[in-house]
Design a protein around this motif. Structure first.
Motif, short mmCIF file in Angstrom:
data_model
loop_
_atom_site.label_atom_id
_atom_site.label_comp_id
_atom_site.label_asym_id
_atom_site.label_seq_id
_atom_site.Cartn_x
_atom_site.Cartn_y
_atom_site.Cartn_z
N UNK A 68 40.90 37.01 34.21
CA UNK A 68 42.19 37.66 33.94
C UNK A 68 42.45 38.81 34.93
N UNK A 69 41.40 39.58 35.22
CA UNK A 69 41.54 40.67 36.20
C UNK A 69 41.87 40.11 37.58
N UNK A 70 41.22 39.01 37.92
CA UNK A 70 41.48 38.36 39.21
C UNK A 70 42.91 37.86 39.29
N UNK A 71 43.40 37.28 38.21
CA UNK A 71 44.80 36.81 38.19
C UNK A 71 45.77 37.98 38.33
N UNK A 72 45.39 39.14 37.82
CA UNK A 72 46.25 40.31 37.98
C UNK A 72 46.32 40.72 39.45
#
Length: 421
Positions: A68-72
């Protein structure tokens, strides 16, 4: 799962890792279109591989959170298109960064790939190391045998560097070559450090050879980043084993200093990174970086929230920012800086935590992989204060592979535990 299917999947993953390693270590030799095709093909092959084995995909809570952090981060790159004054550059840089981040997500999601990834990276690092030494010891032979196989623009750069006492191997930049050699140093040093018994003289000698090649590039930033990462992982590993953190780091400093002096005495040209600290370009030891940092802060002050857009700094000033903090602030603003900082810290803390758990559970075989991951993360952050770790996509690729390792090791450990139950 049948044995034949396991072998087929292993070969399938080998192809992916070979593609990624080739792209990472020989991208400078590839035409732009072919380079982009390889990167895109790697994503497609990984997606296809995971799709075929979707029933075996297990996503832990930590994996989900880092994804999720990477997608952000990916989202930050995408929205920068909306306000960038240099759309083409933003698209290109955004494509490279997002593609690498997507590859990281896919590697985190599935596969028993970490050993092969380390093996390929070490092999390719050794190739660059040996060719660097060959160019130094036998310059005539190097010019006669190796240079004819390289593109003309790379030949010109190599000859120019050699004439000035620096060795870029078969790359067109000493910084590229220095990083490739640094990957090998990190892998070998992590392996030596994780050994329960004393390392062989052959391994220590080989590490010295890698250091000789690194010093011949003349890159001081890479030298500092290597020393700091080596000190840190030695200290943290000693601390985990119940030893003295500061004492171990001091010991590493003494050993590395002795090694460097010994190398410089035998190979005087290897003193280039040291002497460059004493040289000033127009009175500036940072080689003009101070002006770049001031320019970045000026851009940031004008658009502090979202920045000017990914890839815009190089368009405006004709060069990279040479500092990850100022680059993020100027190109992606506070939003991008905070998001990337969370990404870095989350992975760093998670890897150290898993190294501790792995050691306490007695599974020391995997310690070297955790140590390599931590070493690469320290290198990325340290060198990022003076280098273009986001613009130099090969550095970002190695970093992403390194941070994916602890997440895969955790899943493999959990599966093994469940199987034994």
């Amino acid at each position: 799962m049948t044995e034949s299917k396991k072998k087929l999947q292993s070969k399938y993953m080998d192809i992916v890792l070979l593609l990624l390693s080739t792209w990472t270590f020989f991208n400078y030799l590839l035409p732009g279109n072919l380079s982009n095709i390889i990167l895109f093909a790697s994503i497609i092959v990984l997606v296809f591989y995971i799709t075929l084995n979707y029933k075996q995909v297990i996503i832990t809570s930590n994996q989900l959170l880092v994804i999720l952090i990477t997608f952000s981060l990916i989202f930050v790159q995408i929205i920068s298109l909306l306000y960038s004054d240099y759309v083409e550059s933003t698209i290109y840089r955004g494509y490279l960064i997002n593609s690498i981040l997507i590859i990281g997500i896919l590697l985190i999601a599935y596969g028993h790939w970490h050993k092969k990834a380390i093996k390929y990276m070490l092999i390719f690092s050794i190739i660059h190391t040996l060719l660097t030494l060959f160019s130094y010891v036998f310059p005539t032979g190097f010019n006669t045998i190796i240079l004819p196989f390289l593109p003309n623009h790379i030949k010109i750069d190599i000859i120019w560097f050699m004439s000035n006492g620096f060795y870029s191997g078969i790359t067109n930049q000493i910084s590229i070559n220095a990083f490739y050699i640094s990957v090998g140093i990190s892998i070998l040093y992590s392996t030596i450090l994780a050994k329960s018994k004393k390392s062989s003289k052959k391994e220590i000698l080989f590490l010295a050879v890698l250091f000789i090649a690194l010093l011949l590039t003349g890159k001081r930033g890479h030298l500092i980043a290597n020393v700091i990462s080596m000190m840190f992982i030695a200290g943290i590993y000693t601390n985990i084993k119940g030893g003295n953190f500061m004492g171990k780091m001091l010991k590493v400093v003494i050993l590395l200093t002795s090694l460097l002096f010994a190398i410089i005495i035998i190979f005087p040209e290897a003193a280039s990174p040291i002497t460059r600290f004493l040289e000033k370009q127009d009175g500036d030891i940072t080689s003009g970086r101070t002006d770049l940092y001031i320019n970045a802060l000026e851009l940031f002050s004008q658009k502090p929230l979202f920045g000017w857009g990914t890839g815009t700094f190089a368009n405006i000033y004709g060069t990279g920012n040479h500092n990850i903090i100022f680059q993020l602030l100027s190109e992606n603003g506070i939003i991008g800086f905070v998001t990337f900082t969370v990404f870095l810290l989350f992975n760093f803390i998670y890897t150290i935590k898993k190294l501790k758990n792995n050691y306490y559970y007695g599974n020391k075989e995997n310690d070297r992989f955790y140590l390599f991951s931590i070493s690469t993360q320290i290198f990325f952050i340290t060198y990022g204060l003076s280098g273009n770790v986001l613009n130099d996509e090969y550095i970002l690729m190695v970093y992403v592979i390194a941070i994916a390792i602890p997440y895969r090791l955790q899943v493999l450990k959990n599966n093994k535990f469940i199987t034994h139950q």
